[in-house]
Motif scaffolding. Sequence first.
Motif, PDB file in Angstrom:
ATOM      1  N   VAL A 180       1.347   9.669   0.585  1.00  0.00           N
ATOM      2  CA  VAL A 180       0.218  10.057  -0.262  1.00  0.00           C
ATOM      3  C   VAL A 180      -0.928   9.075  -0.084  1.00  0.00           C
ATOM      4  CG1 VAL A 180      -0.578  10.408  -2.636  1.00  0.00           C
ATOM      5  CG2 VAL A 180       1.680  11.220  -1.945  1.00  0.00           C
ATOM      6  N   ALA A 181      -0.624   7.775  -0.065  1.00  0.00           N
ATOM      7  CA  ALA A 181      -1.658   6.761   0.125  1.00  0.00           C
ATOM      8  C   ALA A 181      -2.353   6.950   1.472  1.00  0.00           C
ATOM      9  CB  ALA A 181      -1.060   5.361   0.022  1.00  0.00           C
ATOM     10  N   ALA A 182      -1.594   7.260   2.506  1.00  0.00           N
ATOM     11  CA  ALA A 182      -2.186   7.473   3.830  1.00  0.00           C
ATOM     12  C   ALA A 182      -3.078   8.708   3.825  1.00  0.00           C
ATOM     13  CB  ALA A 182      -1.086   7.619   4.874  1.00  0.00           C
ATOM     14  N   ALA A 183      -2.625   9.773   3.162  1.00  0.00           N
ATOM     15  CA  ALA A 183      -3.441  10.990   3.092  1.00  0.00           C
ATOM     16  C   ALA A 183      -4.723  10.740   2.327  1.00  0.00           C
ATOM     17  CB  ALA A 183      -2.637  12.116   2.443  1.00  0.00           C
ATOM     18  N   PHE A 184      -4.636  10.000   1.223  1.00  0.00           N
ATOM     19  CA  PHE A 184      -5.833   9.688   0.445  1.00  0.00           C
ATOM     20  C   PHE A 184      -6.784   8.814   1.253  1.00  0.00           C
ATOM     21  CE2 PHE A 184      -4.437  10.258  -4.267  1.00  0.00           C
ATOM     22  CZ  PHE A 184      -4.016  11.547  -3.984  1.00  0.00           C
ATOM     23  N   GLU A 189     -13.557   8.802  -3.844  1.00  0.00           N
ATOM     24  CA  GLU A 189     -12.789   8.809  -5.098  1.00  0.00           C
ATOM     25  C   GLU A 189     -11.292   8.663  -4.812  1.00  0.00           C
ATOM     26  OE1 GLU A 189     -13.695   9.154  -8.408  1.00  0.00           O
ATOM     27  OE2 GLU A 189     -15.802   8.937  -7.828  1.00  0.00           O
ATOM     28  N   LEU A 190     -10.800   9.395  -3.835  1.00  0.00           N
ATOM     29  CA  LEU A 190      -9.373   9.321  -3.510  1.00  0.00           C
ATOM     30  C   LEU A 190      -8.991   7.947  -2.975  1.00  0.00           C
ATOM     31  CD1 LEU A 190      -8.569  12.774  -1.865  1.00  0.00           C
ATOM     32  CD2 LEU A 190      -7.915  11.956  -4.128  1.00  0.00           C
ATOM     33  N   ARG A 191      -9.854   7.329  -2.201  1.00  0.00           N
ATOM     34  CA  ARG A 191      -9.534   6.013  -1.634  1.00  0.00           C
ATOM     35  C   ARG A 191      -9.410   4.936  -2.715  1.00  0.00           C
ATOM     36  NH1 ARG A 191     -13.183   7.676   2.551  1.00  0.00           N
ATOM     37  NH2 ARG A 191     -14.827   6.460   1.580  1.00  0.00           N
ATOM     38  N   ARG A 192     -10.032   5.143  -3.880  1.00  0.00           N
ATOM     39  CA  ARG A 192      -9.972   4.137  -4.947  1.00  0.00           C
ATOM     40  C   ARG A 192      -8.750   4.296  -5.851  1.00  0.00           C
ATOM     41  NH1 ARG A 192     -15.807   5.061  -5.395  1.00  0.00           N
ATOM     42  NH2 ARG A 192     -15.391   6.415  -7.165  1.00  0.00           N
ATOM     43  N   ILE A 193      -7.999   5.352  -5.696  1.00  0.00           N
ATOM     44  CA  ILE A 193      -6.846   5.598  -6.576  1.00  0.00           C
ATOM     45  C   ILE A 193      -5.672   4.698  -6.194  1.00  0.00           C
ATOM     46  CG2 ILE A 193      -5.084   7.309  -7.198  1.00  0.00           C
ATOM     47  CD1 ILE A 193      -7.263   9.436  -6.974  1.00  0.00           C
ATOM     48  N   ASP A 194      -5.051   4.106  -7.220  1.00  0.00           N
ATOM     49  CA  ASP A 194      -3.813   3.344  -7.025  1.00  0.00           C
ATOM     50  C   ASP A 194      -2.675   4.371  -7.003  1.00  0.00           C
ATOM     51  OD1 ASP A 194      -1.562   1.764  -7.107  1.00  0.00           O
ATOM     52  OD2 ASP A 194      -2.125   0.684  -8.932  1.00  0.00           O
ATOM     53  N   VAL A 195      -2.236   4.712  -5.812  1.00  0.00           N
ATOM     54  CA  VAL A 195      -1.289   5.812  -5.628  1.00  0.00           C
ATOM     55  C   VAL A 195       0.037   5.543  -6.318  1.00  0.00           C
ATOM     56  CG1 VAL A 195       0.023   7.131  -3.922  1.00  0.00           C
ATOM     57  CG2 VAL A 195      -2.365   6.581  -3.496  1.00  0.00           C
ATOM     58  N   ARG A 196       0.576   4.351  -6.193  1.00  0.00           N
ATOM     59  CA  ARG A 196       1.871   4.051  -6.817  1.00  0.00           C
ATOM     60  C   ARG A 196       1.812   4.227  -8.333  1.00  0.00           C
ATOM     61  NH1 ARG A 196       5.301   2.195  -3.038  1.00  0.00           N
ATOM     62  NH2 ARG A 196       4.434   1.100  -1.256  1.00  0.00           N
ATOM     63  N   SER A 197       0.739   3.744  -8.950  1.00  0.00           N
ATOM     64  CA  SER A 197       0.586   3.899 -10.403  1.00  0.00           C
ATOM     65  C   SER A 197       0.425   5.364 -10.781  1.00  0.00           C
ATOM     66  CB  SER A 197      -0.618   3.107 -10.906  1.00  0.00           C
ATOM     67  OG  SER A 197      -0.420   1.739 -10.714  1.00  0.00           O
TER      68      SER A 197
END
Length: 64
Positions: free
Chosen positions: A6-10, A17-25
Amino acid sequence: MNAVAVAAAFATSGDAELRRIDVRSMLRAAEQGFPRWVMPHLQNLRHAVVFAGSAAALVLLAAH
């Protein structure tokens, strides 16, 4: 879905906006929104239904 995937896709989406999201959280919060029984049992049921449906489709295709 895997947090790394998911982090790689973002990261490769091109969306700031997607690049700033903390995926694990985000994924942890999403998982905590479901009752404990959902993840193992409902997930296994979904896999069984998909597998059985795929097998049935293959049998039907082979029968024609």
